[in-house]
Design a protein around this motif. Sequence first.
Motif, PDB file in Angstrom:
ATOM      1  N   ARG A  91       0.838  -1.192   0.000  1.00  0.00           N
ATOM      2  CA  ARG A  91       0.000   0.000   0.000  1.00  0.00           C
ATOM      3  C   ARG A  91       0.870   1.239   0.000  1.00  0.00           C
ATOM      4  N   TYR A  92       0.536   2.203  -0.847  1.00  0.00           N
ATOM      5  CA  TYR A  92       1.154   3.527  -0.743  1.00  0.00           C
ATOM      6  C   TYR A  92       0.038   4.512  -0.483  1.00  0.00           C
ATOM      7  N   ASP A  93       0.200   5.358   0.494  1.00  0.00           N
ATOM      8  CA  ASP A  93      -0.830   6.356   0.796  1.00  0.00           C
ATOM      9  C   ASP A  93      -2.210   5.697   0.817  1.00  0.00           C
ATOM     10  N   ASN A  94      -2.336   4.586   1.480  1.00  0.00           N
ATOM     11  CA  ASN A  94      -3.634   3.909   1.614  1.00  0.00           C
ATOM     12  C   ASN A  94      -4.222   3.387   0.320  1.00  0.00           C
ATOM     13  N   ARG A  95      -3.406   3.385  -0.745  1.00  0.00           N
ATOM     14  CA  ARG A  95      -3.888   2.832  -2.000  1.00  0.00           C
ATOM     15  C   ARG A  95      -3.204   1.486  -2.188  1.00  0.00           C
ATOM     16  N   ASP A  96      -3.989   0.464  -2.503  1.00  0.00           N
ATOM     17  CA  ASP A  96      -3.386  -0.850  -2.731  1.00  0.00           C
ATOM     18  C   ASP A  96      -2.692  -0.874  -4.080  1.00  0.00           C
ATOM     19  N   VAL A  97      -1.409  -1.016  -4.063  1.00  0.00           N
ATOM     20  CA  VAL A  97      -0.674  -1.133  -5.319  1.00  0.00           C
ATOM     21  C   VAL A  97      -0.562  -2.610  -5.700  1.00  0.00           C
ATOM     22  N   LEU A  98      -0.449  -3.465  -4.681  1.00  0.00           N
ATOM     23  CA  LEU A  98      -0.545  -4.909  -4.909  1.00  0.00           C
ATOM     24  C   LEU A  98      -1.536  -5.462  -3.894  1.00  0.00           C
ATOM     25  N   GLY A 132       2.504  -6.480 -18.111  1.00  0.00           N
ATOM     26  CA  GLY A 132       1.312  -5.783 -17.635  1.00  0.00           C
ATOM     27  C   GLY A 132       1.369  -4.307 -17.965  1.00  0.00           C
ATOM     28  N   ALA A 133       0.272  -3.615 -17.676  1.00  0.00           N
ATOM     29  CA  ALA A 133       0.141  -2.211 -18.061  1.00  0.00           C
ATOM     30  C   ALA A 133       1.044  -1.309 -17.227  1.00  0.00           C
ATOM     31  N   ASN A 134       1.232  -0.080 -17.705  1.00  0.00           N
ATOM     32  CA  ASN A 134       1.935   0.928 -16.917  1.00  0.00           C
ATOM     33  C   ASN A 134       1.190   1.130 -15.601  1.00  0.00           C
ATOM     34  N   GLY A 135       1.913   1.112 -14.526  1.00  0.00           N
ATOM     35  CA  GLY A 135       1.291   1.366 -13.230  1.00  0.00           C
ATOM     36  C   GLY A 135       0.569   0.169 -12.641  1.00  0.00           C
ATOM     37  N   ALA A 136       0.653  -0.984 -13.286  1.00  0.00           N
ATOM     38  CA  ALA A 136      -0.074  -2.153 -12.800  1.00  0.00           C
ATOM     39  C   ALA A 136       0.532  -2.690 -11.504  1.00  0.00           C
ATOM     40  N   GLY A 137       1.828  -2.471 -11.326  1.00  0.00           N
ATOM     41  CA  GLY A 137       2.474  -2.949 -10.107  1.00  0.00           C
ATOM     42  C   GLY A 137       3.620  -3.925 -10.372  1.00  0.00           C
ATOM     43  N   LYS A 138       4.072  -3.994 -11.628  1.00  0.00           N
ATOM     44  CA  LYS A 138       5.149  -4.933 -11.971  1.00  0.00           C
ATOM     45  C   LYS A 138       6.438  -4.616 -11.227  1.00  0.00           C
ATOM     46  N   SER A 139       6.835  -3.349 -11.282  1.00  0.00           N
ATOM     47  CA  SER A 139       8.095  -3.000 -10.618  1.00  0.00           C
ATOM     48  C   SER A 139       7.990  -3.243  -9.126  1.00  0.00           C
ATOM     49  N   THR A 140       6.861  -2.903  -8.562  1.00  0.00           N
ATOM     50  CA  THR A 140       6.676  -3.133  -7.130  1.00  0.00           C
ATOM     51  C   THR A 140       6.797  -4.614  -6.813  1.00  0.00           C
ATOM     52  N   LEU A 141       6.166  -5.442  -7.617  1.00  0.00           N
ATOM     53  CA  LEU A 141       6.244  -6.884  -7.422  1.00  0.00           C
ATOM     54  C   LEU A 141       7.696  -7.360  -7.485  1.00  0.00           C
ATOM     55  N   ASP A 150      14.350  -5.326 -14.311  1.00  0.00           N
ATOM     56  CA  ASP A 150      13.186  -4.463 -14.514  1.00  0.00           C
ATOM     57  C   ASP A 150      13.369  -3.700 -15.829  1.00  0.00           C
ATOM     58  N   GLU A 151      12.694  -4.142 -16.868  1.00  0.00           N
ATOM     59  CA  GLU A 151      12.754  -3.534 -18.197  1.00  0.00           C
ATOM     60  C   GLU A 151      14.188  -3.316 -18.690  1.00  0.00           C
ATOM     61  N   PRO A 152      14.880  -4.414 -18.906  1.00  0.00           N
ATOM     62  CA  PRO A 152      16.306  -4.297 -19.231  1.00  0.00           C
ATOM     63  C   PRO A 152      16.597  -3.894 -20.669  1.00  0.00           C
ATOM     64  N   THR A 181       9.038  -6.781 -18.282  1.00  0.00           N
ATOM     65  CA  THR A 181       9.308  -6.145 -19.577  1.00  0.00           C
ATOM     66  C   THR A 181       8.043  -5.790 -20.340  1.00  0.00           C
ATOM     67  N   HIS A 182       8.179  -4.798 -21.213  1.00  0.00           N
ATOM     68  CA  HIS A 182       7.116  -4.500 -22.169  1.00  0.00           C
ATOM     69  C   HIS A 182       7.449  -5.113 -23.527  1.00  0.00           C
ATOM     70  N   ASP A 183       8.610  -5.741 -23.597  1.00  0.00           N
ATOM     71  CA  ASP A 183       9.109  -6.262 -24.855  1.00  0.00           C
ATOM     72  C   ASP A 183       8.743  -7.746 -24.903  1.00  0.00           C
TER      73      ASP A 183
HETATM   74  N1  LIG Z   1       7.046   5.079  -3.760  1.00  0.00           N
HETATM   75  C1  LIG Z   1       5.782   5.185  -4.226  1.00  0.00           C
HETATM   76  N2  LIG Z   1       4.912   6.043  -3.645  1.00  0.00           N
HETATM   77  C2  LIG Z   1       3.641   6.166  -4.081  1.00  0.00           C
HETATM   78  N3  LIG Z   1       3.152   5.469  -5.116  1.00  0.00           N
HETATM   79  C3  LIG Z   1       3.962   4.600  -5.726  1.00  0.00           C
HETATM   80  C4  LIG Z   1       5.319   4.413  -5.332  1.00  0.00           C
HETATM   81  N4  LIG Z   1       5.880   3.476  -6.141  1.00  0.00           N
HETATM   82  C5  LIG Z   1       4.925   3.120  -7.009  1.00  0.00           C
HETATM   83  N5  LIG Z   1       3.777   3.778  -6.774  1.00  0.00           N
HETATM   84  C6  LIG Z   1       2.515   3.609  -7.502  1.00  0.00           C
HETATM   85  O1  LIG Z   1       2.216   2.259  -7.540  1.00  0.00           O
HETATM   86  C7  LIG Z   1       1.651   1.887  -8.795  1.00  0.00           C
HETATM   87  C8  LIG Z   1       2.434   0.738  -9.385  1.00  0.00           C
HETATM   88  O2  LIG Z   1       3.736   1.181  -9.706  1.00  0.00           O
HETATM   89  P1  LIG Z   1       4.811   0.266 -10.434  1.00  0.00           P
HETATM   90  O3  LIG Z   1       6.031   1.086 -10.585  1.00  0.00           O
HETATM   91  O4  LIG Z   1       4.913  -1.021  -9.709  1.00  0.00           O
HETATM   92  O5  LIG Z   1       4.112   0.038 -11.831  1.00  0.00           O
HETATM   93  P2  LIG Z   1       4.686  -0.743 -13.102  1.00  0.00           P
HETATM   94  O6  LIG Z   1       3.755  -1.858 -13.371  1.00  0.00           O
HETATM   95  O7  LIG Z   1       6.107  -1.073 -12.917  1.00  0.00           O
HETATM   96  O8  LIG Z   1       4.513   0.361 -14.244  1.00  0.00           O
HETATM   97  P3  LIG Z   1       5.489   0.735 -15.483  1.00  0.00           P
HETATM   98  O9  LIG Z   1       5.166  -0.222 -16.579  1.00  0.00           O
HETATM   99  O10 LIG Z   1       5.061   2.138 -15.853  1.00  0.00           O
HETATM  100  O11 LIG Z   1       6.889   0.650 -15.011  1.00  0.00           O
HETATM  101  C9  LIG Z   1       1.677   3.148  -9.648  1.00  0.00           C
HETATM  102  O12 LIG Z   1       0.395   3.721  -9.634  1.00  0.00           O
HETATM  103  C10 LIG Z   1       2.657   4.049  -8.953  1.00  0.00           C
HETATM  104  O13 LIG Z   1       2.298   5.389  -9.141  1.00  0.00           O
END
Ligand SMILES: Nc1ncnc2c1ncn2[C@@H]1O[C@H](COP(=O)(O)OP(=O)(O)OP(=O)(O)O)[C@@H](O)[C@H]1O
Lengths: 259, 259, 207, 192
Positions: B44-51, B67-76, B191-193, B220-222
């Motif tokens: 969770r970031y700022d009370n928003r579930d990212v995963l 997955g899509a931009n912002g889906a949570g791949k990098s976080t995962l 992460d997106e090498p 990756t997006h590739d």
């Molecule tokens: N440190 C952070 N603080 C607040 N929100 C964050 C933070 N890191 C990521 N987020 C939010 O979490 C969500 C998922 O981010 P993440 O970077 O995991 O997406 P992604 O799937 O890797 O996207 P992309 O394909 O654009 O790299 C996004 O909405 C992002 O804005």
Amino acid sequence: MVNQPWIKRPRSASKRCCAAKRLEYRAGAFVELPSIRLENVFVRYDNRDVLQQISIDLDEKRIGIIGANGAGKSTLSRLLNGLVLPTEGTVHIGELNTREHAKQIRRQVGFVFQNPANQIIMPIVSDDIAFGLKNLSLPKNERQVRVAQTLGELNISHLADRETHTLSGGEQQMVALASVLAMRPQTVVFDEPTTMLDLRNRLAFQKEIAKLSQRAIVVTHDLEILEDFERVLVVTDGTIAFDGPPADAIAHYRQWSHA
Amino acid sequence: MVNQPWIKRPRSASKRCCAAKRLEYRAGAFVELPSIRLENVFVRYDNRDVLQQISIDLDEKRIGIIGANGAGKSTLSRLLNGLVLPTEGTVHIGELNTREHAKQIRRQVGFVFQNPANQIIMPIVSDDIAFGLKNLSLPKNERQVRVAQTLGELNISHLADRETHTLSGGEQQMVALASVLAMRPQTVVFDEPTTMLDLRNRLAFQKEIAKLSQRAIVVTHDLEILEDFERVLVVTDGTIAFDGPPADAIAHYRQWSHA
Amino acid sequence: MEPRMIAANNTSYLARIKPGWKFGALLVLSIALYLITNWTVLLALFIFSAAILLSARVDFKQLRLPLISITIILGVVFILLGLQTDWLNALRSVLRLLTMCLLAYAVSLTTKFEAMLELFQQVASPVRFIGGNPAQIALALSMTIRFIPELKKVYTEVREAQHARGLANNPLAVTVPLVIRSLKIADETAEALDARGYDSEPAKRRF
Amino acid sequence: MSRNPSSSQTKNTVYIAVFAAMIAAMGLLPPITLGIIPVPITLQTLGVMLAGALLGPWRGAMSSLVVVVLAIAGLPLLSGGRGGLGVLLGPTGGYLVGWVFGSLVIGALFKYWVLRRTGNAARFASGLAAVVIGGIGVIYLFGVPWTSVVTGLDLRTSLIGSAAFLPGDVFKAVVTTLVALTVHRSYRGLMS
Ligand SMILES: Nc1ncnc2c1ncn2[C@@H]1O[C@H](COP(=O)(O)OP(=O)(O)OP(=O)(O)O)[C@@H](O)[C@H]1O
Ligand SMILES: Nc1ncnc2c1ncn2[C@@H]1O[C@H](COP(=O)(O)OP(=O)(O)OP(=O)(O)O)[C@@H](O)[C@H]1O
Ligand SMILES: O=C(O)CCCC[C@@H]1SC[C@@H]2NC(=O)N[C@@H]21
Ligand SMILES: [Mg+2]
Ligand SMILES: [Mg+2]
């Protein structure tokens, strides 16, 4: 789609230069875009030819540029708005020469870079887009109208009040594009605009480009987005190794890459 | 280049931790890879579930994440080596928990970032690769051997004495990979090498990954580079929307993107 | 121009003296110079320092710019001081400064950059008693060298990007993205350091 | 907060290095020469001011210190490609010492005063005051007497000489204030 009766005519330039081609804007499409002409262009850095003897006319509305890392794609694209000046030879946009009419050319040829963070200045999206317009000395209310209009055209009106740096990479890329389109250039050059985008945003971007009334010249490693382009150049070692329809160009490039 | 024998040694972390599965490095291949297990993970970031509520076991040697931009791949992906800690739930690598055994996990799970330029810390290539080894408190002569060995394995021995900032994007990517591989991790997360690479470099990179004896997890997006992977996860809005062989996962993702 | 080690290949006798001694000698001599008021002694010392610089076989190409710069500044100082006080006083002052600069350059050009840094780190090592961490200082110094070309690149990229908006000469339009990108680079690099197992001592003091 | 905070010390070190690199990079742009006198009117003071205003007193001062140390150690980082011990012992050496304390003071004023004010006008006014006090006042406080001691010129002449830097430094102070306040709006919590 993009409505722009206020396109600057290359006024003052015509004084110094000959009969600048007049551009008429009619019913949403340019009747004619000034052609881009490279004549015998060399670009050298430290005595190394980065581009060699390039002579080419670009008249189409959708032009792609592909090629290997370091082949000279970015250099070629930067020639088109005077960011890079040829070491030898000339680059003309219509009647304007990048060497002599830098300022007018900059207004006619917009440039969107790979990293949107280079372009974004203000903390709020609409302020950022308005920032560049101050330079055109537009009055304040016209600026606001233009900002709203540009955001609408790109379907990102919902971002107007967002903080720029909390946007995702894809959203930032769209804002950077908006900030350039707000200046109403006749040609927009993109250097690897989709590197951070997911498939959906790439498709959206592809659609935006298809809709642009401006000429678009796109440097990219993402071969799919060039499918419906009119013409694709393959740059290899500083020369144009292939020039033709996208399918053929991509086939040529793939073959070369696997070699 | 700058010599720093005064770098702090990581003190005996192993005291705190349990029976870490022993791994033998033999003739370039690991006998066994510890499995990666996410249990009921929320981020969770700022009370928003990212995963949201992710439970999954990763045992395969080649795993893709799309997955899509912002889906949570990098976080995962950052969960896997403790760069991000779960707000709820646990992440285990073998018997180790990212919350408690951060240090050992960093050694087992290497991470290659999208922008290799920000990952390279030292001015000279071989120093940069040695940097991580100092953190492992390897003696100097062993470090040198390991650096040379790693460069050799990746066929980039000729880069050893280059200044890092003069490398091309592709070369930087290889150096970043080398600096991670030198630490002999069991798993490497990317992460997106390939975002800045041309087709040829992408193919080369793909081959390097195929050759790795380590487990590779690639965000990756590739989509092309995932073809010969064993398993691909599709992340959508913070959940795993699909999990299966690459062809099916890519089809799922394409369909979703066009919707 | 890239930062390059100035004393790269000097092999003279001066290069073999420990940097600590050279620095110490320079410090003592600099103080001594201010205690000396006899202009003939100062002149002799000046000739002595020039001789040292020559005997150290330094690479004079590297000294061209600094020497031109210091000569012009000292020219101005000489004239001003001469007019305000007297010419002998002006001469003393200029001789002192020139001597000091020549000796300083002799030390710089015969001491390898790495050795110099090591000396600084030794000098700085007591910072650990006030909560500092010498290892962090060493890391900061090398990372700075690594990032200088990177930031130059960022600067060029930002200039180019703003050029396209007609804002290349707007200080705000160039500096804001430069700073924001620098901060992002720093954030990502800190993360990469973490991922590579870099382990700083837990902070003993808050920054 | 679930992101594993990079040990705050690691992060501080990287911030210091990146801003030091920024100050150094600004010196690689050609210095302005006034007539024939190559006075180092340098953009580097912009970097010094920014480091304080953005990173706060401690990290800001460290960034400046790192640049000064690397320059003294021999890297040609100062305007016109100068470096080595001579720059410290020369007539403008005091300014270099001033950089460290200048960014320290700017940082302290920003952290404890400017950023606590509300309202755009108040922020700008206090920000500008902070940068002028630290980035001009403090830096000259070291630079001017140093020139005087080293050259033997009297303080008044040295002060008048420093006036050559003033217009540029005032301009840099205004830019620093605008940039710092804009960036703090985007990047909240930089100093917390
Ligand atoms: N440190 C952070 N603080 C607040 N929100 C964050 C933070 N890191 C990521 N987020 C939010 O979490 C969500 C998922 O981010 P993440 O970077 O995991 O997406 P992604 O799937 O890797 O996207 P992309 O394909 O654009 O790299 C996004 O909405 C992002 O804005
Ligand atoms: N300012 C410069 N100074 C020196 N060499 C340069 C400069 N700009 C580009 N080059 C060199 O020119 C060549 C072509 O560079 P260019 O950026 O045009 O390649 P590219 O095709 O865009 O590559 P990529 O796909 O990696 O973006 C490269 O070898 C590059 O190193
Ligand atoms: O490069 C050096 O030798 C030292 C530079 C000192 C420059 C001082 S700092 C304050 C003032 N403002 C400038 O632009 N330059 C001077
Ligand atoms: Mg390019
Ligand atoms: Mg991501």
